[in-house]
Design a protein around this motif. Structure first.
Motif, PDB file in Angstrom:
ATOM      1  N   ASP A  28      -7.706  16.340   1.448  1.00 17.39           N
ATOM      2  CA  ASP A  28      -6.492  17.137   1.277  1.00 17.39           C
ATOM      3  C   ASP A  28      -5.580  16.441   0.264  1.00 17.39           C
ATOM      4  O   ASP A  28      -4.731  15.617   0.628  1.00 17.39           O
ATOM      5  CB  ASP A  28      -5.797  17.257   2.649  1.00 17.39           C
ATOM      6  N   ARG A 153      -7.748   9.740   2.056  1.00 19.53           N
ATOM      7  CA  ARG A 153      -7.152  10.164   0.778  1.00 19.53           C
ATOM      8  C   ARG A 153      -6.179   9.129   0.202  1.00 19.53           C
ATOM      9  O   ARG A 153      -5.867   9.143  -0.981  1.00 19.53           O
ATOM     10  CB  ARG A 153      -6.430  11.505   0.943  1.00 19.53           C
ATOM     11  N   MET A 211      -5.766  -0.440   3.264  1.00 18.90           N
ATOM     12  CA  MET A 211      -4.650  -0.798   2.373  1.00 18.90           C
ATOM     13  C   MET A 211      -3.332  -0.228   2.873  1.00 18.90           C
ATOM     14  O   MET A 211      -3.265   0.926   3.285  1.00 18.90           O
ATOM     15  CB  MET A 211      -4.947  -0.232   0.977  1.00 18.90           C
ATOM     16  N   LYS A 214       2.194   1.209   0.248  1.00 18.15           N
ATOM     17  CA  LYS A 214       3.640   1.081  -0.003  1.00 18.15           C
ATOM     18  C   LYS A 214       4.055  -0.390  -0.080  1.00 18.15           C
ATOM     19  O   LYS A 214       4.795  -0.800  -0.963  1.00 18.15           O
ATOM     20  CB  LYS A 214       4.409   1.777   1.121  1.00 18.15           C
ATOM     21  N   HIS A 248      -3.603  -5.297 -14.753  1.00 21.60           N
ATOM     22  CA  HIS A 248      -4.513  -4.705 -13.779  1.00 21.60           C
ATOM     23  C   HIS A 248      -4.079  -3.250 -13.604  1.00 21.60           C
ATOM     24  O   HIS A 248      -2.886  -2.953 -13.523  1.00 21.60           O
ATOM     25  CB  HIS A 248      -4.426  -5.466 -12.456  1.00 21.60           C
ATOM     26  N   ASN A 278      -8.640   2.620 -10.678  1.00 21.40           N
ATOM     27  CA  ASN A 278      -8.553   1.180 -10.426  1.00 21.40           C
ATOM     28  C   ASN A 278      -9.969   0.643 -10.214  1.00 21.40           C
ATOM     29  O   ASN A 278     -10.608   0.947  -9.214  1.00 21.40           O
ATOM     30  CB  ASN A 278      -7.677   0.975  -9.180  1.00 21.40           C
ATOM     31  N   PHE A 308      -3.415  -8.625  -9.721  1.00 21.37           N
ATOM     32  CA  PHE A 308      -3.004  -8.912  -8.345  1.00 21.37           C
ATOM     33  C   PHE A 308      -3.886  -8.097  -7.411  1.00 21.37           C
ATOM     34  O   PHE A 308      -4.382  -7.034  -7.782  1.00 21.37           O
ATOM     35  CB  PHE A 308      -1.529  -8.552  -8.112  1.00 21.37           C
TER      36      PHE A 308
HETATM   37  O1  UT7 Z   1      -5.532  -3.131  -6.865  1.00 18.94           O
HETATM   38  C1  UT7 Z   1      -4.455  -3.244  -5.995  1.00 18.94           C
HETATM   39  C2  UT7 Z   1      -4.576  -2.188  -5.007  1.00 18.94           C
HETATM   40  N1  UT7 Z   1      -3.680  -1.157  -4.881  1.00 18.94           N
HETATM   41  C3  UT7 Z   1      -2.383  -1.003  -5.251  1.00 18.94           C
HETATM   42  O2  UT7 Z   1      -1.789  -1.734  -5.965  1.00 18.94           O
HETATM   43  C4  UT7 Z   1      -1.737   0.201  -4.685  1.00 18.94           C
HETATM   44  C5  UT7 Z   1      -0.236   0.102  -4.652  1.00 18.94           C
HETATM   45  N2  UT7 Z   1       0.332   1.302  -4.042  1.00 18.94           N
HETATM   46  C6  UT7 Z   1       0.294   2.504  -4.618  1.00 18.94           C
HETATM   47  O3  UT7 Z   1      -0.210   2.668  -5.705  1.00 18.94           O
HETATM   48  C7  UT7 Z   1       0.974   3.651  -3.882  1.00 18.94           C
HETATM   49  O4  UT7 Z   1       1.621   3.154  -2.729  1.00 18.94           O
HETATM   50  C8  UT7 Z   1      -0.009   4.781  -3.478  1.00 18.94           C
HETATM   51  C9  UT7 Z   1      -0.469   5.529  -4.713  1.00 18.94           C
HETATM   52  C10 UT7 Z   1      -1.207   4.202  -2.759  1.00 18.94           C
HETATM   53  C11 UT7 Z   1       0.701   5.782  -2.576  1.00 18.94           C
HETATM   54  O5  UT7 Z   1       1.857   6.309  -3.215  1.00 18.94           O
HETATM   55  P1  UT7 Z   1       3.239   6.364  -2.430  1.00 18.94           P
HETATM   56  O6  UT7 Z   1       4.213   6.958  -3.345  1.00 18.94           O
HETATM   57  O7  UT7 Z   1       3.531   4.972  -1.921  1.00 18.94           O
HETATM   58  O8  UT7 Z   1       2.919   7.373  -1.282  1.00 18.94           O
HETATM   59  P2  UT7 Z   1       3.012   7.184   0.288  1.00 18.94           P
HETATM   60  O9  UT7 Z   1       1.919   6.336   0.796  1.00 18.94           O
HETATM   61  O10 UT7 Z   1       4.423   6.816   0.657  1.00 18.94           O
HETATM   62  O11 UT7 Z   1       2.779   8.657   0.776  1.00 18.94           O
HETATM   63  C12 UT7 Z   1       3.714   9.710   0.469  1.00 18.94           C
HETATM   64  C13 UT7 Z   1       3.186  10.996   1.064  1.00 18.94           C
HETATM   65  C14 UT7 Z   1       2.763  10.853   2.516  1.00 18.94           C
HETATM   66  O12 UT7 Z   1       3.064  12.075   3.172  1.00 18.94           O
HETATM   67  P3  UT7 Z   1       4.428  12.248   4.035  1.00 18.94           P
HETATM   68  O13 UT7 Z   1       4.327  11.200   5.103  1.00 18.94           O
HETATM   69  O14 UT7 Z   1       5.547  12.012   3.071  1.00 18.94           O
HETATM   70  O15 UT7 Z   1       4.326  13.645   4.520  1.00 18.94           O
HETATM   71  C15 UT7 Z   1       1.270  10.688   2.449  1.00 18.94           C
HETATM   72  O16 UT7 Z   1       0.616  11.138   3.619  1.00 18.94           O
HETATM   73  O17 UT7 Z   1       2.007  11.392   0.359  1.00 18.94           O
HETATM   74  C16 UT7 Z   1       0.931  11.581   1.289  1.00 18.94           C
HETATM   75  N3  UT7 Z   1      -0.314  11.212   0.627  1.00 18.94           N
HETATM   76  C17 UT7 Z   1      -1.015  12.063  -0.133  1.00 18.94           C
HETATM   77  N4  UT7 Z   1      -0.824  13.347  -0.446  1.00 18.94           N
HETATM   78  C18 UT7 Z   1      -1.729  13.923  -1.267  1.00 18.94           C
HETATM   79  C19 UT7 Z   1      -0.943  10.001   0.629  1.00 18.94           C
HETATM   80  N5  UT7 Z   1      -2.053  10.074  -0.107  1.00 18.94           N
HETATM   81  C20 UT7 Z   1      -2.123  11.325  -0.602  1.00 18.94           C
HETATM   82  C21 UT7 Z   1      -3.034  11.988  -1.434  1.00 18.94           C
HETATM   83  N6  UT7 Z   1      -2.783  13.286  -1.726  1.00 18.94           N
HETATM   84  N7  UT7 Z   1      -4.112  11.398  -1.950  1.00 18.94           N
END
Ligand code: UT7
Length: 321
Positions: A28, A153, A211, A214, A248, A278, A308
């Protein structure tokens, strides 16, 4: 004084491409959400007959051709990978056998995750500076598609497969100016991948990457800003001395923040995230290879590399290319 200089780079990406629209059919999510929150449009996925070894070999051979050196000239092989071919022998030993160069040291850096490439580069650099090795093959190679839960997701949309290789050669001219490595195990739960050996009996733990996106986002922005200050201060340089950021590739919002910290326009940032996602330890050498190949990065440019990932582990390299 001896330096390690980048004398060749190479990259390999699997043929299969998985777009955000393809992912919409699996979980989703939406193309719009993924692009807005991450900057990713698509990623490459390894075929069943491909692995961190086969991709590392492809990238290595391209780097060797670019440097115009033969495998017999290589004095060390380090492969940074979270997804090794086997637990042992190392992917680097398997590659060494394929290159037909028995004898030189070859090992993997397995658990430095997305920071793996800068860690590997730093180690190779120390050996070259000491005069122990003349040419070192430093590779990041990952099949992340095999360690993500495709029904999750929050994680599956981020990662892709690929390999990047850098050949370092000893030189009297400045090359790698300094490397800076750090780790903080108090953040061990922010990003991790369990393995079957470490699984406590009776405890059901998924063998997929876990992971807290946030938290990782916030941590990375903090540590990378400090890392730039440390790296520039160690070399008595200013932000204005940096020509290129080669980061990165985790999230475009993190990368934009880092470019801002260095006062660099986005045209001066090597980006592959949109096309590759990534690729963990492979992301920095792949971004570097692309920008060198299309001649955006030129000889003499000052490059800031940063990585990182899980550990938390992070590091930088300042390089006169
Ligand atoms: O190599 C190092 C590894 N990784 C990183 O450095 C990742 C660092 N973090 C990030 O890049 C971001 O935190 C993410 C891209 C992983 C997530 O973005 P975010 O802006 O922090 O989103 P969030 O986790 O706060 O989620 C916001 C909303 C949530 O819904 P509600 O609770 O607001 O209703 C999530 O359930 O987005 C929802 N959500 C999604 N919706 C559609 C989370 N994943 C998805 C998705 N598609 N794939």
């Amino acid at each position: 004084m001896k330096y390690s200089k980048i004398i060749g780079t190479g990259g390999y990406l699997p043929e299969k491409v998985l777009t955000n629209y393809d992912l919409e059919k699996i979980v989703d999510t939406s193309h719009q959400w993924i692009v807005e929150r991450t900057g990713i449009h698509q990623r490459h996925i390894a075929a069943s007959n491909e692995s961190s070894l086969t991709m590392a070999e492809e990238a290595a051979r391209v780097a060797m051709a670019a440097a115009n050196i033969s495998s017999a000239d290589i004095g060390m092989i380090i492969i940074a990978t979270t997804t090794p071919e086997k637990i042992f022998p190392s992917t680097a030993c398997l590659l060494q056998q394929r290159l037909g160069i028995a004898g030189c040291p070859a090992f993997d850096l397995n658990s430095t995750a997305c920071a793996g490439f800068v860690y590997a580069l730093s180690i190779a650099d120390q050996f070259i500076r000491q005069g122990a090795v003349n040419n070192a093959l430093v590779i990041g190679s990952e099949v992340m598609s095999r360690v993500v839960d495709w029904s999750d997701r929050a994680v599956s949309i981020l990662f892709g497969d690929g390999a990047g290789a850098v050949l370092l050669g000893a030189s009297d001219e400045p090359g790698i100016l300094s490397t800076h490595l750090h780790a903080d195990g108090t953040h061990k739960d922010v990003l991790f991948l369990q393995n079957a050996l470490g699984k406590p009996t009776g405890l059901e733990t998924e063998l997929y990457m876990q992971m807290n996106g946030k938290q990782l986002f916030k941590l990375s922005v903090n540590i990378l800003g400090q890392l730039f200050d440390e790296t520039l201060a160690a070399n008595h340089l200013q932000k204005s001395d940096v020509d290129w950021l080669v980061p990165h590739q985790a999230n475009i919002r993190i990368i934009e923040g880092m470019a801002k910290k260095l006062d660099l326009p986005m045209e001066r940032v090597a980006i592959t995230l949109d096309e590759q996602g990534n690729t963990s330890a492979a992301s920095i050498p792949l971004a570097l290879d692309k920008a060198i190949r299309d001649q955006r990065i030129k000889r003499g440019d000052m490059l800031m590399l940063e990585g990182f990932g899980g550990g938390l582990a992070w590091g930088s390299a300042l390089i006169k290319y």
